[in-house]
Design an enzyme around this catalytic site. Sequence first.
Site, mmCIF file in Angstrom:
data_model
loop_
_atom_site.group_PDB
_atom_site.id
_atom_site.type_symbol
_atom_site.label_atom_id
_atom_site.label_comp_id
_atom_site.label_asym_id
_atom_site.label_seq_id
_atom_site.Cartn_x
_atom_site.Cartn_y
_atom_site.Cartn_z
ATOM 1 C CG ASP A 1 -1.742 1.239 1.334
ATOM 2 O OD1 ASP A 1 -2.511 1.505 0.404
ATOM 3 O OD2 ASP A 1 -1.613 1.961 2.341
ATOM 4 C CE LYS A 2 0.361 7.305 -2.927
ATOM 5 N NZ LYS A 2 0.807 8.374 -1.975
ATOM 6 C CB THR A 3 -1.102 6.526 1.815
ATOM 7 O OG1 THR A 3 -1.348 7.052 0.514
ATOM 8 C CG2 THR A 3 -1.127 7.645 2.835
ATOM 9 C CB THR B 1 -2.096 4.152 -4.167
ATOM 10 O OG1 THR B 1 -2.491 5.376 -3.551
ATOM 11 C CG2 THR B 1 -1.891 4.402 -5.655
ATOM 12 C CE LYS C 1 -6.122 0.315 -0.895
ATOM 13 N NZ LYS C 1 -5.375 0.894 0.230
ATOM 14 C CG ASP D 1 -0.806 2.134 7.067
ATOM 15 O OD1 ASP D 1 -1.445 1.991 6.009
ATOM 16 O OD2 ASP D 1 -0.422 3.233 7.486
ATOM 17 C CG ASP E 1 -4.196 -1.068 3.618
ATOM 18 O OD1 ASP E 1 -4.594 -0.821 2.469
ATOM 19 O OD2 ASP E 1 -3.417 -0.335 4.248
#
Length: 616
Positions: free
Chosen positions: A297-299, A446, A474, A493, A497
């Site tokens: 996951d990006k953020t 993302t 996702k 996180d 997710d």
Amino acid sequence: MFVHRVLLALVGAARACRAARFEGCAGEVGVVPGVPGQNASGGFAEVGAVQVRADALRQLVFWWELALLIVIMLLGHWIEMRSLAQTTSALDSLAALLPDEAERVENDQVVVVAPSDLVVGDVVIVRPGGSVPADGRIVEGRASMDESMVTGESRTVERSSGDSVIAGTVATDSGLRVEITAIGDETTLAGIQRLVTEAQSSSSRAQRLADTAAGWLFWFALGAAAITAIVWTLVGLPDAAVIRTITVLVIACPHALGLAIPLVVSIATERAARGGVLVKDRLALESMRTIDTVLFDKTGTLTKGEPVVSEVSVADGADPDRVLALAAAAEADSEHPLAKAIVRAAADRKLTVPRSVEFTSSPAVGVTATVEGKIIRVGGPHLLSEENADELPVADHWRADGAIILHVIQDGRVVGALKLADEVRSESREAVDALHALGVQVVMITGDAEAVAQAVAQDLGIDRVFAGVRPEDKAAKVQQLQNEGRKVAMVGDGVNDAPALAQADVGLAIGAGTDVAIASAGVILASDDPRSVLSVIELSRASYRKMKQNLWWAAGYNIISVPLAAGVLAPIGFVLPMSIGAILMSLSTIVVALNAQLLRRLDLRPDTTTRVILNR
């Protein structure tokens, strides 16, 4: 234990048999007529004495074998228990991180109490070099915290007012006042101990295989012993039958096979905890070695999850530092994340920020304040529309990078622009490079726009990007990768997710993430460092190697040694003594235990693991 009791019973039977045979022979000694040297009772005095001494010597040899057998078995058991105790004591040492005393503030007085007497809401003093007695939030002070015992990071971390601190961490350079937010079993340290204990007691495919093999070995040992006893008795050697049967039972003791997996798991989970990797599910750790795709996951994972000012552009030759200082002054009273990023950027550059008055904020437009007699406004495109102003030419380039753009207006004139973006973690680049070195594909997912996602992916060298993905989709992306035949590990996180973490072959939750994400994952990374994924992969591969080595040794040893113990080479003159059988049995346990101990050499700190992989 049952085999040992059978063994001792057979040893006792052998001794009784020999004693009975000796007494019977002694009773048969009589008087031979015409032969001098006989005593009054009619026996050979000298010959009888020699016979007694010879048989006594044979009895001593037998007891020496028995004593050696017991000593060797106890030595192997001691090494086994010592290896298991080391993992337990390592977990107990986590509790030793807590201080013996805590200094609680009560009505402007400091009272020394035990950490167990603290309650949520208490304020405690943590002096320089002291440990935090319970989880809490800093209410006063700033310090460099040593959190290596929890996160595995050797570098200290700056913590200041409002930041959370963890029980057992150390304030290295200055004192703090901390408000307690969690005590007892609710602290992070207690959670780590609980997770490690649960992981060590949980089962996995390899453990079930070893348990099954140990069960079959039990029946194999009894069957081989029975066949050995029958064969040697049929050939007319009942004494040899007893000794051969005992030797088979000694050698076939399944200690080594039963120890092969549990000891490796205990050491692996203990080493993982010390490296900032908490294993909730042993099956997840076991599966990590087969992973060929890591989905980040990006953020908050590859990036810090908070905006930073990455660039300042000015108009008409204005000073960039002056423009940033004016923006920070206007944003000083705002609680918006972008405002905090601007104020933090000015502080990082050690700029003098003037005082502002008459602060107002307009949602979706921006802020307005009077700074040194000038009206300063900071905002986005709606602000420019209100002021009938044009954005700076550089804005098009920044927009292509997916950045957030804010313009600074002084008395109705645009004096500069600020580029804000979610800062990429410096560790992310090393993590991606090391994963590529291991032959693992790196994918990023993302909800951000395509331009933002591609900018981060190009910066890090990521192989594949899923952008604009809604939270509920996702998990479908994870399944899409799995349908392509890939073994997927998901790293995330946030609450959004959690479904993807559960869908993945292995779910890894960043320790700073939400409870929902952590509950859905099989492995928890105590730090925010994405390089910790590499530590999990290396641990999984190393522990699997040790499991295979131990299983092959324990099984192969029995396949070779049991026939020798039974006496298959007796026709060519080789018979394995019982004492040597005991040595071989204990040696198998010692080899398995020592081989598992080699896992302790594995350094799972993220920076060390990454460096080792990249230098291969």
